[in-house]
Write a protein that holds these residues in place. Structure first.
Motif, short mmCIF file in Angstrom:
data_model
loop_
_atom_site.label_atom_id
_atom_site.label_comp_id
_atom_site.label_asym_id
_atom_site.label_seq_id
_atom_site.Cartn_x
_atom_site.Cartn_y
_atom_site.Cartn_z
N GLN A 1 29.17 1.33 -22.37
CA GLN A 1 29.47 1.55 -20.96
C GLN A 1 29.36 0.23 -20.21
O GLN A 1 28.35 -0.46 -20.30
CB GLN A 1 28.50 2.56 -20.37
N VAL A 2 30.38 -0.12 -19.44
CA VAL A 2 30.37 -1.34 -18.67
C VAL A 2 29.53 -1.15 -17.41
O VAL A 2 29.65 -0.13 -16.72
CB VAL A 2 31.80 -1.75 -18.28
N GLN A 3 28.72 -2.12 -17.14
CA GLN A 3 27.98 -2.15 -15.87
C GLN A 3 28.27 -3.47 -15.17
O GLN A 3 28.23 -4.54 -15.79
CB GLN A 3 26.48 -2.01 -16.12
N LEU A 4 28.54 -3.37 -13.89
CA LEU A 4 28.75 -4.54 -13.06
C LEU A 4 27.70 -4.52 -11.95
O LEU A 4 27.57 -3.50 -11.25
CB LEU A 4 30.15 -4.53 -12.45
N VAL A 5 26.99 -5.61 -11.81
CA VAL A 5 25.95 -5.68 -10.80
C VAL A 5 26.17 -6.92 -9.94
O VAL A 5 26.16 -8.05 -10.44
CB VAL A 5 24.55 -5.73 -11.44
N GLU A 6 26.39 -6.67 -8.65
CA GLU A 6 26.60 -7.76 -7.71
C GLU A 6 25.28 -8.23 -7.12
O GLU A 6 24.30 -7.45 -7.04
CB GLU A 6 27.51 -7.33 -6.56
N SER A 7 25.27 -9.46 -6.68
CA SER A 7 24.10 -10.02 -5.99
C SER A 7 24.56 -11.13 -5.06
O SER A 7 25.69 -11.61 -5.16
CB SER A 7 23.09 -10.56 -7.01
N SER A 25 27.61 -6.22 -18.11
CA SER A 25 26.96 -5.90 -19.37
C SER A 25 27.72 -4.76 -20.03
O SER A 25 28.40 -3.98 -19.37
CB SER A 25 25.50 -5.49 -19.15
N GLY A 26 27.65 -4.72 -21.35
CA GLY A 26 28.19 -3.58 -22.07
C GLY A 26 29.53 -3.79 -22.75
O GLY A 26 29.93 -2.95 -23.54
N ARG A 27 30.24 -4.84 -22.43
CA ARG A 27 31.53 -5.09 -23.05
C ARG A 27 31.75 -6.60 -23.17
O ARG A 27 30.94 -7.39 -22.72
CB ARG A 27 32.67 -4.49 -22.22
N THR A 28 32.87 -6.96 -23.78
CA THR A 28 33.21 -8.37 -23.90
C THR A 28 33.80 -8.84 -22.59
O THR A 28 34.95 -8.53 -22.25
CB THR A 28 34.22 -8.59 -25.04
N ARG A 72 34.30 -18.15 -13.05
CA ARG A 72 33.63 -17.26 -14.01
C ARG A 72 33.00 -18.08 -15.12
O ARG A 72 33.44 -19.19 -15.43
CB ARG A 72 34.62 -16.25 -14.59
N ASP A 73 31.97 -17.50 -15.70
CA ASP A 73 31.27 -18.10 -16.84
C ASP A 73 31.28 -17.07 -17.95
O ASP A 73 30.52 -16.09 -17.90
CB ASP A 73 29.85 -18.48 -16.42
N ASN A 74 32.14 -17.29 -18.94
CA ASN A 74 32.30 -16.30 -20.02
C ASN A 74 31.15 -16.34 -21.02
O ASN A 74 31.12 -15.50 -21.93
CB ASN A 74 33.63 -16.51 -20.73
N VAL A 75 30.25 -17.27 -20.88
CA VAL A 75 29.04 -17.29 -21.71
C VAL A 75 27.95 -16.44 -21.05
O VAL A 75 27.25 -15.66 -21.71
CB VAL A 75 28.54 -18.72 -21.94
N CYS A 96 32.66 -6.09 -6.92
CA CYS A 96 33.17 -6.72 -8.12
C CYS A 96 33.86 -5.65 -8.96
O CYS A 96 33.41 -4.49 -9.00
CB CYS A 96 31.96 -7.31 -8.86
N ALA A 97 34.96 -6.02 -9.63
CA ALA A 97 35.68 -5.07 -10.45
C ALA A 97 36.23 -5.76 -11.69
O ALA A 97 36.53 -6.96 -11.66
CB ALA A 97 36.81 -4.43 -9.65
N ALA A 98 36.40 -4.99 -12.75
CA ALA A 98 36.90 -5.50 -14.02
C ALA A 98 38.14 -4.74 -14.44
O ALA A 98 38.19 -3.50 -14.34
CB ALA A 98 35.82 -5.38 -15.10
N SER A 99 39.13 -5.48 -14.92
CA SER A 99 40.41 -4.88 -15.26
C SER A 99 40.84 -5.25 -16.67
O SER A 99 40.75 -6.41 -17.07
CB SER A 99 41.48 -5.34 -14.27
N ARG A 100 41.39 -4.26 -17.38
CA ARG A 100 41.98 -4.50 -18.70
C ARG A 100 43.50 -4.64 -18.59
O ARG A 100 44.19 -4.73 -19.61
CB ARG A 100 41.65 -3.34 -19.64
N TYR A 101 44.01 -4.72 -17.38
CA TYR A 101 45.43 -4.80 -17.16
C TYR A 101 46.01 -6.02 -17.85
O TYR A 101 45.31 -7.01 -18.05
CB TYR A 101 45.70 -4.85 -15.65
N TYR A 102 47.32 -5.95 -18.16
CA TYR A 102 47.91 -7.00 -18.99
C TYR A 102 48.12 -8.31 -18.23
O TYR A 102 48.30 -9.36 -18.84
CB TYR A 102 49.23 -6.53 -19.59
#
Length: 124
Positions: A1-7, A25-28, A72-75, A96-102
C-alpha cells in the motif's frame, strides 16, 4: 500500500518562501510521476506542479510558474515543492499525489495515490 506523507506547511508572510515535502512509502518511488495540488477554502482542488519519474521534466500551473520549483530525490523517496514570493492567494491545503500514468499529467483522475495534505497560510 502506498503512503504519501506531506510536511513543511505553516504560516508565512507575503513575499516569504516555504518548502513543502512529501515522502512515499510502500512502492517504488521512481515508478511514479509526482504531482502537487492545492485546495483553497471554498474552491475546488487545482493542479500546482508535476515532475517526471527521473526529475528531468517539470510542469507548473501558470500562476506558479517562475515562483515555484519542484524536485525529487529517488533515493530518499521524497519530492519537494519550493514556493517563493508567496502571496495570500497561495493559501491552501497542499496535496502530494503519485501517478502511474504513461506521461506527465495535470488531471486529478490520473493520480492514483494522495497524501492527507499540509496547510500553507500566507498572511498579507
Amino acid at each position: 500500500q502506498v503512503q504519501l506523507v506531506e510536511s513543511g506547511g505553516g504560516l508565512v508572510q507575503a513575499g516569504d518562501s516555504l518548502r513543502v515535502s512529501c515522502v512515499m512509502s510502500g512502492r517504488t518511488f521512481s515508478s511514479y510521476i509526482m504531482g502537487w495540488f492545492r485546495q483553497a477554502p471554498g474552491k475546488e482542488r487545482e493542479f500546482v506542479a508535476a515532475i517526471s519519474r527521473t526529475g528531468s521534466i517539470t510542469d507548473f500551473a501558470a500562476s506558479m510558474k517562475g515562483r515555484f520549483s519542484m524536485s525529487r530525490d529517488n533515493v530518499k523517496n521524497t519530492v519537494h515543492l519550493q514556493m517563493n514570493s508567496l502571496k495570500p492567494e497561495d493559501t491552501a491545503v497542499y496535496y502530494c499525489a503519485a501517478s502511474r500514468y504513461y506521461t506527465m499529467t495535470r488531471y486529478e483522475r490520473n493520480y492514483d495515490y494522495w497524501g492527507q495534505g499540509t496547510q500553507v497560510t500566507v498572511s498579507s
